[in-house]
Design a protein around this motif. Sequence first.
Motif, PDB file in Angstrom:
ATOM      1  N   LEU A  25     -12.166  12.947  22.892  1.00 54.82           N
ATOM      2  CA  LEU A  25     -11.968  11.455  22.547  1.00 54.82           C
ATOM      3  C   LEU A  25     -12.776  11.340  21.193  1.00 54.82           C
ATOM      4  O   LEU A  25     -13.849  11.739  20.890  1.00 54.82           O
ATOM      5  CB  LEU A  25     -12.693  10.677  23.654  1.00 54.82           C
ATOM      6  CG  LEU A  25     -12.766   9.083  23.172  1.00 54.82           C
ATOM      7  CD1 LEU A  25     -11.418   8.587  23.581  1.00 54.82           C
ATOM      8  CD2 LEU A  25     -13.657   8.397  24.376  1.00 54.82           C
ATOM      9  N   ALA A  44     -21.240   3.248  24.949  1.00 50.80           N
ATOM     10  CA  ALA A  44     -20.769   4.915  24.811  1.00 50.80           C
ATOM     11  C   ALA A  44     -21.331   5.776  25.867  1.00 50.80           C
ATOM     12  O   ALA A  44     -20.237   6.763  26.097  1.00 50.80           O
ATOM     13  CB  ALA A  44     -21.517   5.253  23.508  1.00 50.80           C
ATOM     14  N   VAL A  45     -22.384   5.868  26.321  1.00 55.64           N
ATOM     15  CA  VAL A  45     -23.141   6.604  27.325  1.00 55.64           C
ATOM     16  C   VAL A  45     -22.024   6.487  28.590  1.00 55.64           C
ATOM     17  O   VAL A  45     -21.504   7.458  29.228  1.00 55.64           O
ATOM     18  CB  VAL A  45     -24.348   6.325  27.625  1.00 55.64           C
ATOM     19  CG1 VAL A  45     -24.841   7.219  28.890  1.00 55.64           C
ATOM     20  CG2 VAL A  45     -25.302   6.819  26.527  1.00 55.64           C
ATOM     21  N   PHE A  74     -16.399  15.029  21.954  1.00 59.23           N
ATOM     22  CA  PHE A  74     -16.482  13.746  21.463  1.00 59.23           C
ATOM     23  C   PHE A  74     -16.914  13.918  19.961  1.00 59.23           C
ATOM     24  O   PHE A  74     -17.947  14.834  19.831  1.00 59.23           O
ATOM     25  CB  PHE A  74     -17.414  12.788  22.037  1.00 59.23           C
ATOM     26  CG  PHE A  74     -17.482  12.739  23.546  1.00 59.23           C
ATOM     27  CD1 PHE A  74     -16.289  11.965  23.923  1.00 59.23           C
ATOM     28  CD2 PHE A  74     -18.079  13.321  24.535  1.00 59.23           C
ATOM     29  CE1 PHE A  74     -15.992  11.697  25.602  1.00 59.23           C
ATOM     30  CE2 PHE A  74     -17.588  13.297  25.909  1.00 59.23           C
ATOM     31  CZ  PHE A  74     -16.813  12.435  26.441  1.00 59.23           C
ATOM     32  N   ALA A  87     -21.702   6.828  18.348  1.00 58.58           N
ATOM     33  CA  ALA A  87     -20.896   6.732  19.753  1.00 58.58           C
ATOM     34  C   ALA A  87     -20.748   8.127  20.380  1.00 58.58           C
ATOM     35  O   ALA A  87     -21.038   8.291  21.484  1.00 58.58           O
ATOM     36  CB  ALA A  87     -19.792   5.761  19.353  1.00 58.58           C
ATOM     37  N   CYS A 102     -15.546  18.559  27.724  1.00 60.06           N
ATOM     38  CA  CYS A 102     -15.493  17.367  27.039  1.00 60.06           C
ATOM     39  C   CYS A 102     -15.854  17.639  25.687  1.00 60.06           C
ATOM     40  O   CYS A 102     -16.965  18.207  25.244  1.00 60.06           O
ATOM     41  CB  CYS A 102     -16.557  16.185  27.590  1.00 60.06           C
ATOM     42  SG  CYS A 102     -16.226  15.769  29.060  1.00 60.06           S
ATOM     43  N   THR A 139     -19.017   5.406  28.966  1.00 64.55           N
ATOM     44  CA  THR A 139     -17.644   6.010  28.486  1.00 64.55           C
ATOM     45  C   THR A 139     -17.649   7.543  28.683  1.00 64.55           C
ATOM     46  O   THR A 139     -16.793   8.199  29.390  1.00 64.55           O
ATOM     47  CB  THR A 139     -17.369   5.948  27.038  1.00 64.55           C
ATOM     48  OG1 THR A 139     -17.069   4.639  26.766  1.00 64.55           O
ATOM     49  CG2 THR A 139     -16.021   6.704  26.579  1.00 64.55           C
ATOM     50  N   GLY A 140     -18.512   8.119  28.280  1.00 63.17           N
ATOM     51  CA  GLY A 140     -18.896   9.784  28.505  1.00 63.17           C
ATOM     52  C   GLY A 140     -19.009  10.043  30.175  1.00 63.17           C
ATOM     53  O   GLY A 140     -18.378  10.920  30.462  1.00 63.17           O
ATOM     54  N   HIS A 143     -15.412  -1.178  20.932  1.00 62.66           N
ATOM     55  CA  HIS A 143     -14.594   0.054  20.940  1.00 62.66           C
ATOM     56  C   HIS A 143     -14.441   0.466  22.337  1.00 62.66           C
ATOM     57  O   HIS A 143     -13.308   0.695  22.737  1.00 62.66           O
ATOM     58  CB  HIS A 143     -15.006   1.294  19.924  1.00 62.66           C
ATOM     59  CG  HIS A 143     -14.886   0.733  18.665  1.00 62.66           C
ATOM     60  ND1 HIS A 143     -13.430   1.111  18.035  1.00 62.66           N
ATOM     61  CD2 HIS A 143     -15.758   0.275  17.727  1.00 62.66           C
ATOM     62  CE1 HIS A 143     -13.672   0.636  16.716  1.00 62.66           C
ATOM     63  NE2 HIS A 143     -14.961   0.164  16.532  1.00 62.66           N
ATOM     64  N   GLU A 184     -16.027   6.014  17.531  1.00 60.26           N
ATOM     65  CA  GLU A 184     -15.810   5.316  16.620  1.00 60.26           C
ATOM     66  C   GLU A 184     -16.916   5.517  15.621  1.00 60.26           C
ATOM     67  O   GLU A 184     -16.767   4.938  14.516  1.00 60.26           O
ATOM     68  CB  GLU A 184     -15.896   3.762  17.020  1.00 60.26           C
ATOM     69  CG  GLU A 184     -17.275   3.408  17.593  1.00 60.26           C
ATOM     70  CD  GLU A 184     -17.168   3.598  19.295  1.00 60.26           C
ATOM     71  OE1 GLU A 184     -16.313   4.464  19.588  1.00 60.26           O
ATOM     72  OE2 GLU A 184     -17.967   3.002  19.938  1.00 60.26           O
ATOM     73  N   ARG A 200     -15.365   9.215  31.589  1.00 66.30           N
ATOM     74  CA  ARG A 200     -14.423  10.186  31.018  1.00 66.30           C
ATOM     75  C   ARG A 200     -14.769  11.826  31.834  1.00 66.30           C
ATOM     76  O   ARG A 200     -13.884  12.305  32.330  1.00 66.30           O
ATOM     77  CB  ARG A 200     -14.459  10.308  29.826  1.00 66.30           C
ATOM     78  CG  ARG A 200     -14.028   9.060  28.855  1.00 66.30           C
ATOM     79  CD  ARG A 200     -12.527   9.233  28.569  1.00 66.30           C
ATOM     80  NE  ARG A 200     -12.056   7.848  28.178  1.00 66.30           N
ATOM     81  CZ  ARG A 200     -11.104   8.090  27.220  1.00 66.30           C
ATOM     82  NH1 ARG A 200     -10.266   8.736  27.043  1.00 66.30           N
ATOM     83  NH2 ARG A 200     -10.869   6.737  26.546  1.00 66.30           N
ATOM     84  N   ARG A 220     -10.882   0.459  23.967  1.00 66.18           N
ATOM     85  CA  ARG A 220      -9.990   1.649  24.637  1.00 66.18           C
ATOM     86  C   ARG A 220      -9.901   1.325  26.224  1.00 66.18           C
ATOM     87  O   ARG A 220      -9.030   2.218  26.769  1.00 66.18           O
ATOM     88  CB  ARG A 220     -10.963   2.830  24.395  1.00 66.18           C
ATOM     89  CG  ARG A 220     -11.177   3.536  23.121  1.00 66.18           C
ATOM     90  CD  ARG A 220     -11.864   4.855  23.190  1.00 66.18           C
ATOM     91  NE  ARG A 220     -13.241   4.579  23.664  1.00 66.18           N
ATOM     92  CZ  ARG A 220     -14.423   4.471  23.103  1.00 66.18           C
ATOM     93  NH1 ARG A 220     -14.367   4.428  21.952  1.00 66.18           N
ATOM     94  NH2 ARG A 220     -15.407   4.495  23.937  1.00 66.18           N
ATOM     95  N   GLU A 241     -20.300   0.174  19.651  1.00 63.58           N
ATOM     96  CA  GLU A 241     -19.910   0.866  20.908  1.00 63.58           C
ATOM     97  C   GLU A 241     -19.103   0.025  21.974  1.00 63.58           C
ATOM     98  O   GLU A 241     -18.458   0.424  22.602  1.00 63.58           O
ATOM     99  CB  GLU A 241     -21.482   1.308  21.536  1.00 63.58           C
ATOM    100  CG  GLU A 241     -21.802   2.466  20.650  1.00 63.58           C
ATOM    101  CD  GLU A 241     -22.607   2.187  19.444  1.00 63.58           C
ATOM    102  OE1 GLU A 241     -22.866   0.993  19.032  1.00 63.58           O
ATOM    103  OE2 GLU A 241     -22.754   3.163  18.509  1.00 63.58           O
ATOM    104  N   MET A 252     -21.508   9.495  23.799  1.00 67.40           N
ATOM    105  CA  MET A 252     -20.733   9.865  24.864  1.00 67.40           C
ATOM    106  C   MET A 252     -20.850  11.197  25.281  1.00 67.40           C
ATOM    107  O   MET A 252     -20.864  11.496  26.620  1.00 67.40           O
ATOM    108  CB  MET A 252     -19.247   9.787  24.186  1.00 67.40           C
ATOM    109  CG  MET A 252     -18.618   8.473  23.876  1.00 67.40           C
ATOM    110  SD  MET A 252     -17.091   8.618  22.862  1.00 67.40           S
ATOM    111  CE  MET A 252     -17.051   6.913  22.632  1.00 67.40           C
ATOM    112  N   VAL A 300     -11.478  16.635  28.472  1.00 64.89           N
ATOM    113  CA  VAL A 300     -11.407  15.415  27.764  1.00 64.89           C
ATOM    114  C   VAL A 300     -11.602  15.494  26.376  1.00 64.89           C
ATOM    115  O   VAL A 300     -12.437  16.112  25.735  1.00 64.89           O
ATOM    116  CB  VAL A 300     -12.409  14.408  28.264  1.00 64.89           C
ATOM    117  CG1 VAL A 300     -12.739  13.172  27.493  1.00 64.89           C
ATOM    118  CG2 VAL A 300     -12.135  14.124  29.913  1.00 64.89           C
TER     119      VAL A 300
END
Lengths: 354, 250
Positions: free
Chosen positions: A52, B74-75, A26, A59, A24, B77-78, B107, A55, B81, B111, B104, A63, A50
């Motif tokens: 990504l 965002a967390v 980000f 963020a 991953c 999302t991670g 977006h 933004e 994914r 997405r 966050e 992630m 992954v």
Amino acid sequence: MSDKVLMKGTDAIAEAAIRAGCRCYFGYPITPQNEIPEYMARRMPEVGGVFLQGESEIASINMVHGAVAAGVRTMTSSSSPGISLKQECLSFLATQELPAVIVNIMRGGPGLGNIAPNQGDYYQATRGGGHGDYRMPVIAPGSIQELYDLTMDAFDIADKFRSPVLILGDGMMGQMMEPIVIHEKPEVELPEKDYILDGARGRHGRVLKSLILNARGMEEQNWKLKRKYDLMRQELPRCEEYMTDDAKLVVVAYGTAARIAKGAVKRARAGGLQVGIFRPVTLWPFPDSALLEVAKKAKLFLVFEMSTGQMIDDVKLAVGNRIECEFYGRPGGVIPQPKEIERIIERLWLQKEL
Amino acid sequence: MEKIFSRPACMKPAPFHYCPGCGHSIIHRLIGELIDEMNLRENIVCVPPCGCAVLAYDYFDIDMVEAAHGRGCAVATGLKRANPSLMVFTYQGDGDISAIGTAETLHAANRGELITSIFVNNAVYGMTGGQMAPTTILGQKTTTSPAGRSARVEGYPLKITELIAQLDGAAYVARNSLATPAKVNATKKSIKKALEIQQQGIGFSLVEILSPCPTNWKVNALEAFKYLEDVMEKEFNPGVLKDITKSRKA
Ligand SMILES: Cc1ncc(C[n+]2csc(CCOP(=O)(O)OP(=O)(O)O)c2C)c(N)n1
Ligand code: SF4
């Protein structure tokens, strides 16, 4: 099988990450490290990983937080202003004891600064940067091969200690090309990931958290982290010495500054001066015992940084009054020439009657 | 004697720390019931907020990772994914989701992240002691808008749910209220729908829940529910703002 290829620093980092099992990535664009996300955008789909673009840097690092909680090897990269934005989450990762690799390809600053190579983020990198009483391993490669090798190591260190690990490069390291040997990651025995969140199948729920309202509990957590940091201090310090055996003057420098210093030292040697280089490879934990040994033999240290002087604090902490330390620095993205450092060496040699 | 009402199996036998009359307790229970009914306990991860519900992990026996203030989406999302087989939801207050975490949230929704956000709107910052939130009503007194929120100084109540409904990645967006038992039941239906949308991999889903904070509204529990109906629901109209599964069928 290993192949030798000509590679740019940023690409070396990205390829090493992929081969270290990073699945991953980000990140958010910022010069001079855009080639890392660009490489990852191409390469990740090939390995089923992954990529990504977040933004923002905030963020992106959050992630990372989610992905490492899920147990996947994950990286983010940025340059100075972007790293500032990531600091809050780094503090969370440190105390939730989650592994992640963060790359800072430093640029000129403070503020928006410029996109030239610079070493002004040493304090931020080694002194926490984020809030709270935490530490984080910081690795400063000195060549493209090392960028490749140490990026691989960074993932193992992160997993072994369950900690974020920072790779500190600069615009020069990122943009330079050198022939390197591409190899697979050495096998390393690592602890089982018994903390990951994968749905509480057949077990109770797991919690990754940092809120500990009870002061005693919070103190306990801090001491637990401290014990881990002590272990890191024993196991992680790395450095490289160049012609220090008989050196009277030793230049202490890391990353790009150490490369420039090497040119200067070679020239000074050719002119008959006994000089050498001590290059910390880990900036935290700082290789202080090795540096102390060098201090016992030499007469003068010249700390050279592409900043107004930050690592010099760690040098002084390591050697105390045992040796005199001079400083030379060029901040703001100015890249000094080896000749410039050679002149400083010559002057000090005469001035201090070495 | 036959047991006809009990704690959802996915919830721990711990008394809530929430104030009496607080909506978080009701919402927790709804989520707990749905995790049981939808058989999600062993496949779901929650991202709790910084806010009064930060301690949600004390109540649910499921995997949880606490995010920094506002960064829940965002967390999540991670997480999603990295492991798309998981069900992932954030639980966030109005400050968390529509002040510090606006970027966050928008977006992630845009997405079309396959996550669900449970957004608890109580029009104040509960945890920090009742300061003004983006959702504070005009004229509403808080500790940082002591004269009452004025449009001129503090701007208007922010309707992030309406914003999210505009985004192409959002599949299901609803606003519910806890004002009456019937509305509580409707809230549960919306959360269920949101989780199903995620299960089916359709897109981002969010349920905003208008929820009482009697402590910081400085009213008793009954008055709080009345305020919810008389004031909050007028400013923030409940309803399904977006459901692409409906328009698809149509
Ligand atoms: C970066 C950061 N800023 C501020 C805070 C303090 N803080 C904690 S919760 C919160 C707001 C809580 O309000 P809300 O999100 O509406 O949730 P509630 O408590 O009302 O349920 C704030 C400002 C924090 N934890 N982190
Ligand atoms: S302060 Fe408000 S939101 Fe927080 S627990 Fe009390 S009633 Fe609930």
